[in-house]
Design an enzyme around this catalytic site. Structure first.
Site, short mmCIF file in Angstrom:
data_model
loop_
_atom_site.label_atom_id
_atom_site.label_comp_id
_atom_site.label_asym_id
_atom_site.label_seq_id
_atom_site.Cartn_x
_atom_site.Cartn_y
_atom_site.Cartn_z
N GLY A 173 2.37 2.73 10.98
CA GLY A 173 3.27 3.86 10.85
C GLY A 173 3.87 4.35 12.15
O GLY A 173 4.50 5.40 12.20
N LYS A 179 0.07 4.20 -0.41
CA LYS A 179 -0.62 5.37 0.16
C LYS A 179 -0.41 6.57 -0.77
O LYS A 179 -0.49 6.44 -1.97
CB LYS A 179 -0.16 5.61 1.60
CG LYS A 179 -0.33 4.38 2.49
CD LYS A 179 -0.07 4.66 3.95
CE LYS A 179 -0.27 3.40 4.77
NZ LYS A 179 -0.13 3.64 6.21
N GLU A 236 -5.61 -4.64 10.62
CA GLU A 236 -4.59 -3.62 10.84
C GLU A 236 -4.88 -2.91 12.16
O GLU A 236 -5.73 -2.02 12.22
CB GLU A 236 -4.56 -2.62 9.68
CG GLU A 236 -5.93 -2.23 9.12
CD GLU A 236 -5.88 -0.92 8.35
OE1 GLU A 236 -4.80 -0.55 7.87
OE2 GLU A 236 -6.92 -0.26 8.25
N HIS A 270 -9.50 1.23 4.61
CA HIS A 270 -8.27 1.43 5.37
C HIS A 270 -8.52 2.40 6.52
O HIS A 270 -9.34 3.31 6.41
CB HIS A 270 -7.16 1.97 4.45
CG HIS A 270 -5.81 1.94 5.07
ND1 HIS A 270 -5.37 2.91 5.94
CD2 HIS A 270 -4.79 1.05 4.95
CE1 HIS A 270 -4.14 2.62 6.34
NE2 HIS A 270 -3.77 1.49 5.75
N ASN A 324 0.87 -1.18 0.00
CA ASN A 324 0.00 0.00 0.00
C ASN A 324 0.90 1.23 0.00
O ASN A 324 1.42 1.62 1.04
CB ASN A 324 -0.92 -0.01 1.22
CG ASN A 324 -1.80 1.23 1.29
OD1 ASN A 324 -1.97 1.93 0.29
ND2 ASN A 324 -2.35 1.49 2.45
N GLU A 345 -7.01 4.85 7.59
CA GLU A 345 -6.84 6.27 7.26
C GLU A 345 -8.07 6.82 6.55
O GLU A 345 -8.43 7.99 6.73
CB GLU A 345 -5.57 6.44 6.41
CG GLU A 345 -4.31 6.24 7.24
CD GLU A 345 -3.11 5.73 6.48
OE1 GLU A 345 -2.11 5.39 7.14
OE2 GLU A 345 -3.16 5.67 5.23
N SER A 403 3.20 -1.82 10.62
CA SER A 403 4.65 -1.77 10.83
C SER A 403 5.33 -3.10 10.52
O SER A 403 6.25 -3.53 11.22
CB SER A 403 4.98 -1.30 12.26
OG SER A 403 4.51 0.02 12.47
#
Length: 250
Positions: free
Chosen positions: A173, A13, A167, A95, A11, A97, A213
């Site tokens: 991150g 992003k 996730e 996701h 991904n 985000e 991560s």
């Protein structure tokens, strides 16, 4: 019980330049992969054309990171029919985000997943809890509520087109990573729910990816967990070490 075919999904992003991504794609193309694995690259919409043209490795496919269901007067959006027409057959949806920054609720994500499946896409549907939710003992409630919303919109046969990515939001991150035991516990919870609510046959074939991560050093130990079927990788997928993550799924 043997594992289903693993998936290593990158991904990217909202990252990368034409030069940096071209160099990375060239590395992927030259990589010898000697086991059965599906590699997925989810680039920005802008980089999809370049990625599609340049990525020639037979084990790799391209993916989108988001879409809306229908074409029309939706300035700034990209629809499933447009992606399909362009030759994109995989998509990442829900996701964390998208949920956190763009207000995508469980219902919105579920509707997108159902629309993408109905349009013939393979969908990587993302679920996971925040640090606050984990520390308050709500991981199971949050994760199962998210997957239940998706399941409500799908027929049993649709699950052949769905991959789940767990996730833990607190590990994305941040440099923090779920321990192999934490990852296995969450993945087993998801598979058990699918087995009881959808069917043991679906649960056995369902690929559940870990995202949070992941890097070249921890991927192998994570993949050794019984219910981990691969990875959805963020930062490390923009580096050569993504090749190490792919090879960790052997």
């Amino acid at each position: 019980m043997s594992k289903p075919q693993p998936i290593a999904a990158a991904n990217w992003k909202c990252n990368g330049s034409q030069q940096s991504l071209s160099e990375l794609i060239d590395l992927f193309n030259s990589t010898s992969i000697n086991h059965d694995v599906q590699c997925v690259v989810a680039s920005t919409f802008v980089h999809l054309a370049m990625t599609k043209e340049r990525l020639s490795h037979p084990k790799f496919v391209i993916a989108a990171q988001n879409a809306i269901a229908k074409s029309g007067a939706f300035t700034g959006e990209v629809s499933l029919p447009i992606l399909k027409d362009f030759g994109v057959n995989w998509i990442v949806l829900g996701h964390s985000e998208r949920r956190a920054y763009y207000g995508e609720t469980n219902e919105i994500v579920a509707d997108k997943v159902a629309a993408a499946v109905a349009s013939g896409f393979m969908v990587i549907a993302c679920i996971g809890e925040t640090l606050q939710e984990r520390e308050s003992g709500r991981t199971a409630v949050v994760v199962l509520t998210q997957i239940a919303a998706i399941a409500k919109k799908l027929k049993k046969a649709d699950w052949a087109k769905v991959v789940i990515a767990y996730e833990p939001v607190w590990a994305i991150g941040t440099g923090k990573v779920a321990t192999p035991q934490q990852a296995q516990e969450a993945h087993a919870l998801i598979r058990s729910w699918v087995s009881s609510k959808i069917g043991a046959d679906v649960a056995g074939e369902l690929r559940i990816l870990y995202g949070g991560s992941v890097n070249g050093k921890n991927a192998r130990t994570l993949y050794q967990q019984r219910d981990v079927n691969g990875f959805l990788v963020g930062g490390a997928s923009l580096k050569p070490e993504f090749v190490d993550i792919i090879k960790a799924t052997q």
